[in-house]
Design a protein around this motif. Structure first.
Motif, short mmCIF file in Angstrom:
data_model
loop_
_atom_site.label_atom_id
_atom_site.label_comp_id
_atom_site.label_asym_id
_atom_site.label_seq_id
_atom_site.Cartn_x
_atom_site.Cartn_y
_atom_site.Cartn_z
N TYR A 167 -0.74 -18.36 91.24
CA TYR A 167 -1.05 -19.03 89.96
C TYR A 167 -0.31 -20.14 89.68
O TYR A 167 0.82 -20.28 89.58
CB TYR A 167 -0.95 -17.99 88.80
CG TYR A 167 -2.13 -16.68 88.71
CD1 TYR A 167 -3.29 -16.98 88.04
CD2 TYR A 167 -2.00 -15.70 89.45
CE1 TYR A 167 -4.40 -16.02 87.94
CE2 TYR A 167 -2.87 -14.55 89.51
CZ TYR A 167 -4.04 -14.94 88.75
OH TYR A 167 -4.95 -13.99 88.77
N ASP B 151 -0.15 -7.60 94.45
CA ASP B 151 -0.75 -6.31 94.44
C ASP B 151 -0.52 -5.49 95.44
O ASP B 151 -0.79 -5.80 96.45
CB ASP B 151 -1.98 -6.24 93.95
CG ASP B 151 -2.63 -7.12 92.52
OD1 ASP B 151 -1.35 -7.16 91.81
OD2 ASP B 151 -3.63 -7.53 92.24
N TYR C 1 -1.54 -5.39 80.54
CA TYR C 1 -1.80 -5.59 81.97
C TYR C 1 -3.29 -5.80 82.09
O TYR C 1 -4.06 -5.32 81.46
CB TYR C 1 -1.50 -4.00 82.64
CG TYR C 1 -2.00 -3.97 84.14
CD1 TYR C 1 -1.50 -4.83 85.05
CD2 TYR C 1 -3.24 -3.16 84.39
CE1 TYR C 1 -1.89 -4.78 86.52
CE2 TYR C 1 -3.64 -2.82 85.61
CZ TYR C 1 -3.24 -3.83 86.62
OH TYR C 1 -3.38 -3.73 87.95
N LEU C 2 -3.44 -6.66 83.12
CA LEU C 2 -4.99 -7.17 83.40
C LEU C 2 -5.31 -6.45 84.63
O LEU C 2 -4.81 -6.99 85.83
CB LEU C 2 -5.08 -8.64 83.41
CG LEU C 2 -4.71 -9.39 82.21
CD1 LEU C 2 -4.32 -10.96 82.62
CD2 LEU C 2 -5.39 -9.36 81.17
N GLU D 220 2.68 -3.84 91.10
CA GLU D 220 2.56 -4.92 91.26
C GLU D 220 3.69 -5.77 91.19
O GLU D 220 4.68 -5.36 90.40
CB GLU D 220 1.48 -5.80 90.00
CG GLU D 220 1.31 -7.18 90.03
CD GLU D 220 0.25 -7.36 89.12
OE1 GLU D 220 -0.15 -6.58 88.37
OE2 GLU D 220 0.01 -8.84 88.96
N GLY E 82 -1.19 -10.13 80.04
CA GLY E 82 -0.96 -9.30 81.46
C GLY E 82 0.56 -9.61 81.94
O GLY E 82 1.52 -10.16 81.45
N ILE E 83 0.73 -8.85 83.21
CA ILE E 83 2.02 -8.98 83.83
C ILE E 83 2.31 -10.50 84.15
O ILE E 83 3.40 -10.96 83.82
CB ILE E 83 1.87 -8.17 85.14
CG1 ILE E 83 1.32 -6.81 84.75
CG2 ILE E 83 3.33 -8.31 85.75
CD1 ILE E 83 2.29 -5.93 83.87
N CYS E 84 1.29 -11.28 84.83
CA CYS E 84 1.66 -12.64 84.95
C CYS E 84 1.93 -13.41 83.68
O CYS E 84 2.75 -14.17 83.81
CB CYS E 84 0.10 -13.20 85.74
SG CYS E 84 -0.20 -12.54 87.09
N CYS F 58 -7.18 -5.70 88.21
CA CYS F 58 -7.83 -6.30 89.15
C CYS F 58 -8.53 -5.19 90.14
O CYS F 58 -9.04 -5.55 91.09
CB CYS F 58 -6.91 -7.29 90.05
SG CYS F 58 -6.45 -8.72 89.30
N TRP G 186 -3.05 -7.64 97.97
CA TRP G 186 -3.44 -8.95 97.23
C TRP G 186 -2.14 -10.00 97.17
O TRP G 186 -1.29 -9.65 96.33
CB TRP G 186 -4.32 -8.89 96.09
CG TRP G 186 -5.02 -9.79 95.59
CD1 TRP G 186 -6.38 -10.21 95.77
CD2 TRP G 186 -4.61 -10.85 94.82
NE1 TRP G 186 -6.70 -11.34 95.06
CE2 TRP G 186 -5.53 -11.78 94.57
CE3 TRP G 186 -3.14 -11.45 94.16
CZ2 TRP G 186 -5.35 -12.96 93.45
CZ3 TRP G 186 -3.15 -12.47 93.31
CH2 TRP G 186 -4.03 -13.20 93.02
N ASP H 44 1.92 -13.72 92.88
CA ASP H 44 1.65 -12.35 92.48
C ASP H 44 1.04 -11.48 93.71
O ASP H 44 0.25 -12.05 94.54
CB ASP H 44 0.46 -12.68 91.51
CG ASP H 44 -0.18 -11.27 90.80
OD1 ASP H 44 0.47 -10.28 91.04
OD2 ASP H 44 -1.22 -11.59 90.20
#
Ligand code: SME
Length: 162
Positions: A53, A133, A105-106, A115, A82-84, A108, A49, A131
């Motif tokens: 963002y 994944d 962590y969020l 990630e 989250g990480i972002c 997905c 992925w 980002d």
């Protein structure tokens, strides 16, 4: 081993050149970012992925932009979340070798194992994030980080400074 490293350098070198061509091309900025997501995802087998963002420095939130891969429920993320969100707050690349060990962590989806989040900077501010994944555990090594930070440098001209 040496051959693998050479091959990695060759692949990443070609991808940087292609990223530069896309960034300088005729599409609108959103189209360019979409093409870069598609290019990275199709070219590196463990990039499952790939998305951008967009950062809003006033509201301190990240908004999902162009991406390649499965749809995500995380279309808005607050700085710090989250990480972002942590990468946006700290203005630094985050490499997560095993997402199951992260408390902030969020998720997905159950397939994501590792990630990397790379801030895109302009004039010292985070304007966006790249980002990625992976469904492979511990997928991102130092050559990935160096490569993706260069990609972030190339695309930074596509974003407006603060
Ligand atoms: N896992 C991210 C959320 C975004 S998805 O990976 C697309 C995070 O923890 O910030």
């Amino acid at each position: 081993m040496e051959n693998t490293q050479k091959e990695t350098r060759r692949v990443f070198g070609n991808l940087l050149a292609e990223t530069g061509r896309i960034a300088a091309g005729a599409q609108d900025n959103s189209g360019k970012l979409q093409s870069i997501c598609d290019l990275l995802r199709k070219s590196v087998p463990y990039y499952d992925w790939v998305g951008f963002y967009m950062a809003d420095a006033v509201t301190k939130t990240l908004r999902l932009g162009p991406f390649s891969g499965a749809p995500t429920q995380h279309t808005r993320i607050a700085f710090g979340q989250g990480i972002c969100g942590q990468a946006a707050e700290r203005k630094e690349t985050f490499v997560v070798r095993d997402v199951s060990r992260e408390s902030n962590y969020l998720s997905c989806g159950i397939h994501v194992k590792s990630e990397i989040v790379v801030p895109v900077m302009r004039e010292g501010e985070v304007v966006a994030e790249l980002d990625i994944d992976s469904h492979t555990c511990d997928a991102f090594t130092d050559p990935d980080r160096v490569f993706l930070e260069k990609v972030a440098g190339i695309v930074s001209c596509l974003f407006r400074a603060g």
